[in-house]
Design a protein around this motif. Structure first.
Motif, PDB file in Angstrom:
ATOM      1  N   GLU A   9      33.499 -22.523  15.842  1.00  0.00           N
ATOM      2  CA  GLU A   9      32.148 -22.073  16.170  1.00  0.00           C
ATOM      3  C   GLU A   9      32.241 -21.721  17.842  1.00  0.00           C
ATOM      4  N   ALA A  10      31.632 -20.618  18.029  1.00  0.00           N
ATOM      5  CA  ALA A  10      31.368 -20.328  19.419  1.00  0.00           C
ATOM      6  C   ALA A  10      30.189 -21.339  19.840  1.00  0.00           C
ATOM      7  N   THR A  11      30.464 -21.714  21.202  1.00  0.00           N
ATOM      8  CA  THR A  11      29.543 -22.727  21.680  1.00  0.00           C
ATOM      9  C   THR A  11      29.001 -22.028  22.911  1.00  0.00           C
ATOM     10  N   THR A  12      27.823 -22.186  23.492  1.00  0.00           N
ATOM     11  CA  THR A  12      27.232 -21.828  24.477  1.00  0.00           C
ATOM     12  C   THR A  12      26.250 -22.815  25.164  1.00  0.00           C
ATOM     13  N   GLY A  13      26.846 -23.361  26.260  1.00  0.00           N
ATOM     14  CA  GLY A  13      25.999 -24.467  26.986  1.00  0.00           C
ATOM     15  C   GLY A  13      25.803 -25.724  25.711  1.00  0.00           C
ATOM     16  N   GLY A  14      27.003 -25.914  24.952  1.00  0.00           N
ATOM     17  CA  GLY A  14      27.190 -27.123  24.054  1.00  0.00           C
ATOM     18  C   GLY A  14      26.450 -26.871  22.870  1.00  0.00           C
ATOM     19  N   ILE A  15      25.997 -25.596  22.502  1.00  0.00           N
ATOM     20  CA  ILE A  15      25.100 -25.462  21.422  1.00  0.00           C
ATOM     21  C   ILE A  15      26.257 -24.474  20.474  1.00  0.00           C
ATOM     22  N   ALA A  16      26.232 -24.792  19.172  1.00  0.00           N
ATOM     23  CA  ALA A  16      26.899 -24.033  18.237  1.00  0.00           C
ATOM     24  C   ALA A  16      26.091 -22.780  17.685  1.00  0.00           C
ATOM     25  N   ALA A  17      26.590 -21.782  18.422  1.00  0.00           N
ATOM     26  CA  ALA A  17      25.753 -20.525  18.283  1.00  0.00           C
ATOM     27  C   ALA A  17      25.702 -20.102  16.843  1.00  0.00           C
ATOM     28  N   ASP A  18      26.879 -20.366  16.017  1.00  0.00           N
ATOM     29  CA  ASP A  18      26.816 -19.873  14.795  1.00  0.00           C
ATOM     30  C   ASP A  18      26.023 -20.707  13.662  1.00  0.00           C
ATOM     31  N   ARG A  19      26.240 -22.009  13.938  1.00  0.00           N
ATOM     32  CA  ARG A  19      25.200 -22.814  13.345  1.00  0.00           C
ATOM     33  C   ARG A  19      23.713 -22.801  13.558  1.00  0.00           C
ATOM     34  N   LEU A  20      23.459 -22.549  14.806  1.00  0.00           N
ATOM     35  CA  LEU A  20      21.998 -22.222  15.062  1.00  0.00           C
ATOM     36  C   LEU A  20      21.532 -21.017  14.530  1.00  0.00           C
ATOM     37  N   ARG A  21      22.513 -19.777  14.533  1.00  0.00           N
ATOM     38  CA  ARG A  21      22.053 -18.662  13.880  1.00  0.00           C
ATOM     39  C   ARG A  21      21.746 -18.810  12.316  1.00  0.00           C
TER      40      ARG A  21
END
Length: 88
Positions: A9-21
């Motif tokens: 999972e790609a993370t940005t600022g510690g956030i899992a972008a795929d999971r959030l999406r």
């Protein structure tokens, strides 16, 4: 050594972008379903009204059916007491 490339999972600022999406898209789908269901319910109330039923009373019955029988009985008893107190 960076986690980029090792994590699925790609993370940005510690956030899992795929999971959030995924979470946001699931909520959006459910909100669309809720809108469709609300529209269907509105159509059924319109049908009931055109068939001569009192929609306010139908809404009351639906509300009562969601409650426990003891709670309904208590409310009906209080309503009767209040009506008698007011001479109704």
């Amino acid at each position: 050594m960076s986690d980029i490339g090792h994590n699925s999972e790609a993370t940005t600022g510690g956030i899992a972008a795929d999971r959030l999406r995924s979470i946001i898209e699931r909520i959006e789908r459910l909100e669309e379903e809720r809108k469709a269901l609300a529209s269907d319910i509105k159509d059924i109330f319109t049908e009931a009204k055109s068939a001569g039923f009192d929609v306010k009373v139908i809404r009351q019955i639906i509300r009562l059916r969601k409650q426990e029988p003891a709670e309904v009985e208590e409310q009906e008893t209080l309503l009767d007491i209040y009506k008698r107190a007011l001479g109704m």
